[in-house]
Design an enzyme around this catalytic site. Sequence first.
Site, PDB file in Angstrom:
ATOM      1  N   GLY A  18     -46.719  20.209 -34.320  1.00 33.70           N
ATOM      2  CA  GLY A  18     -46.742  19.733 -32.947  1.00 33.70           C
ATOM      3  C   GLY A  18     -46.147  18.362 -32.716  1.00 33.70           C
ATOM      4  O   GLY A  18     -46.159  17.878 -31.578  1.00 33.70           O
ATOM      5  N   GLY A  20     -42.955  17.572 -33.238  1.00 34.38           N
ATOM      6  CA  GLY A  20     -41.568  17.687 -32.810  1.00 34.38           C
ATOM      7  C   GLY A  20     -40.562  17.738 -33.938  1.00 34.38           C
ATOM      8  O   GLY A  20     -39.395  17.396 -33.738  1.00 34.38           O
ATOM      9  N   LYS A  21     -40.984  18.202 -35.130  1.00 36.28           N
ATOM     10  CA  LYS A  21     -40.042  18.296 -36.261  1.00 36.28           C
ATOM     11  C   LYS A  21     -38.857  19.177 -35.911  1.00 36.28           C
ATOM     12  O   LYS A  21     -37.706  18.818 -36.179  1.00 36.28           O
ATOM     13  CB  LYS A  21     -40.727  18.895 -37.491  1.00 36.28           C
ATOM     14  CG  LYS A  21     -41.770  18.052 -38.151  1.00 36.28           C
ATOM     15  CD  LYS A  21     -42.200  18.655 -39.473  1.00 36.28           C
ATOM     16  CE  LYS A  21     -42.702  20.079 -39.340  1.00 36.28           C
ATOM     17  NZ  LYS A  21     -43.976  20.179 -38.617  1.00 36.28           N
ATOM     18  N   THR A  22     -39.133  20.341 -35.326  1.00 37.38           N
ATOM     19  CA  THR A  22     -38.055  21.277 -35.023  1.00 37.38           C
ATOM     20  C   THR A  22     -37.082  20.676 -34.015  1.00 37.38           C
ATOM     21  O   THR A  22     -35.861  20.785 -34.178  1.00 37.38           O
ATOM     22  CB  THR A  22     -38.626  22.598 -34.483  1.00 37.38           C
ATOM     23  OG1 THR A  22     -39.443  23.202 -35.491  1.00 37.38           O
ATOM     24  CG2 THR A  22     -37.522  23.560 -34.095  1.00 37.38           C
ATOM     25  N   SER A  23     -37.600  20.024 -32.986  1.00 48.16           N
ATOM     26  CA  SER A  23     -36.725  19.402 -31.978  1.00 48.16           C
ATOM     27  C   SER A  23     -35.837  18.343 -32.607  1.00 48.16           C
ATOM     28  O   SER A  23     -34.625  18.294 -32.353  1.00 48.16           O
ATOM     29  CB  SER A  23     -37.567  18.784 -30.856  1.00 48.16           C
ATOM     30  OG  SER A  23     -38.313  19.765 -30.184  1.00 48.16           O
ATOM     31  N   ASP A  45     -40.174  27.421 -41.717  1.00 45.95           N
ATOM     32  CA  ASP A  45     -41.461  27.530 -41.021  1.00 45.95           C
ATOM     33  C   ASP A  45     -41.742  28.996 -40.697  1.00 45.95           C
ATOM     34  O   ASP A  45     -40.903  29.670 -40.087  1.00 45.95           O
ATOM     35  CB  ASP A  45     -41.411  26.711 -39.730  1.00 45.95           C
ATOM     36  CG  ASP A  45     -42.778  26.524 -39.101  1.00 45.95           C
ATOM     37  OD1 ASP A  45     -43.624  27.419 -39.247  1.00 45.95           O
ATOM     38  OD2 ASP A  45     -43.001  25.480 -38.465  1.00 45.95           O
ATOM     39  N   THR A 501     -44.082  25.089 -30.043  1.00 46.88           N
ATOM     40  CA  THR A 501     -44.304  25.316 -31.477  1.00 46.88           C
ATOM     41  C   THR A 501     -45.783  25.500 -31.820  1.00 46.88           C
ATOM     42  O   THR A 501     -46.133  26.448 -32.524  1.00 46.88           O
ATOM     43  CB  THR A 501     -43.692  24.166 -32.302  1.00 46.88           C
ATOM     44  OG1 THR A 501     -42.280  24.130 -32.055  1.00 46.88           O
ATOM     45  CG2 THR A 501     -43.928  24.361 -33.784  1.00 46.88           C
TER      46      THR A 501
END
Length: 587
Positions: A18, A20-23, A45, A501
């Site tokens: 949550g 914001g790693k993916t962003s 992931d 996410t």
Amino acid sequence: MQFLQDAPRFLFFTGKGGVGKTSVACATALTLAKSGKKVLLVSTDPASNVGQVFGVTIGNTITPLRDVPGLSALEIDPEQAAEAYRERIIAPVRGLLPESELVGIAESLSGSCTTEIASFDEFTNLLGDDSSYGEYDHIVFDTAPTGHTIRLLQLPGSWTDFLAAGKGDPSCLGPLSGLEKHKQVYAKAVQSLTDPARTRLVLVSRAQTSSLSEIERTYLELNQIGIGGGYVVVNGVLPEAAGEEDLARALRAREAAAIAAIPGAVASLPRDMLDLKPGNMVGIPALESLFTATSGADITDDAALVSEVEDAPLAALVHEMELSGHGLVMCMGKGGVGKTTVAAAIAVALAKRGHEVHLTTTDPAAHLTETLHGSIPGLTVSRIDPEAAIEEYRSHVMETKGRNLDDDGRAALAEDLLSPCTDEVAVFRQFSKVVQESRRHFVVIDTAPTGHTLLLLDATGSYHREIARQVGDTMGFVTPLMRLQDPAQTKVVVVTLAETTPVLEAEELQGDLKRAGIHPWAWVINNSIAAAHPETPFLQARAASEMEQIATVRTLTGRLALIPLLPEEPTGEEKLLALTALSSQPA
């Protein structure tokens, strides 16, 4: 962005769920590709939403992104990876061993530990196979390997020989049995990970005390295996464009205090601060804006959408829990969503209503004492200490399984017991004792982050199957898994945030639980801006972006509680009780 300057070939992004790693990983890959580099973006992931961010279907094959020349993406499917991993181990002995033994090996390779190793096995090829992936200037990983996984790969010894001799316990050793053949590949991968000229570690956090503590823990753990350096990205910092309402001022003060107290081990690392955006990071235009300052021009008028949010107080769930007079309440979810706060609030509310309550945690990074701020009548607080549980378990195994082994066998067994795969079995022994208590009074468990919890459930399921085999139809029995599967005895509460996410990951968790015969009883959406009824256009836009996720959660559960984002951290008896006030949640 400091972390993008002179970027090496490999960039690994890690942090709590949550944050914001993916962003950040997607925006990084986009930025590098637009600078003329050829880039491969890889997600490891299980609940990957890289495809959703870019608006395309990706999956387990390298997929060029049509709208971004030079950028391709790959989502490693953990289940497919685990199936291929199992087949590589079983295929050489198929036809040589009895079918019953093959079934036993396959079962030993069915857990989350195997899935984690198999995923790592997949992307070690990306790290070490320049012949297949040498065309890419940069490979960007969304979610780095955990220190536990890499330490496991560095363990010496021949697990395959140990298994073949029949000396090991397949439930612990099975996932390791295929590692021996790939030691050279793994050694090359670990060499790449520990070379700062080839790999850069980026620790992604929010401006929150628990989130910053998590990146320090991760950083120190990775340091132990030779991964040094590192950059810190603090994502989602409330910008000046958020306005000056009381909630915004209080949130800025909370963030400033957390940043001022950033843990020492990561305080000196290069640090970038990213503004919170009014909308979700979905689509290329949104990603292109992530590394720029937020201005008033980015904000749209979404106040009308916010008024649609329905009141769903946590008090309603507590009231329904109380009716049984006793039982087990398990708060589950990814790290960083507020499980500890929700578990503590439920426990305090039940204790204040006159019940005997035991609040405990299986989380190695537990913060129960900081959340409670002192003792409360009727409430017992404990922690299932993984290190103590592991030490006790190792001694027990050496005294029982190791009693009749020769010196070589005992040495191999002792080495196996250093594996992280055995940690959850050890914690399970303590966990099962706590589960038994719930027959007499309330037990509220703050579980570890999802991956660890699933490993714990694997151990619970393995124990159940073993007891069933031993007892057969000759007598009745009750195992911890049976208690978890009984909704009259156990209420599983899934905790999440109203963001893409965390909701995807929580939905994945619910699916895993259902496959184990455990049906979540309720969901809690924590830190909801929409439930706080904000007044300024920026926060109203953020609240509007939550509405789709809140609607999604409502389709996944019949019981939902919304906890608003509060001006102050909900710590201490008074503030925790406010979370379960019988009246509507305050703005």
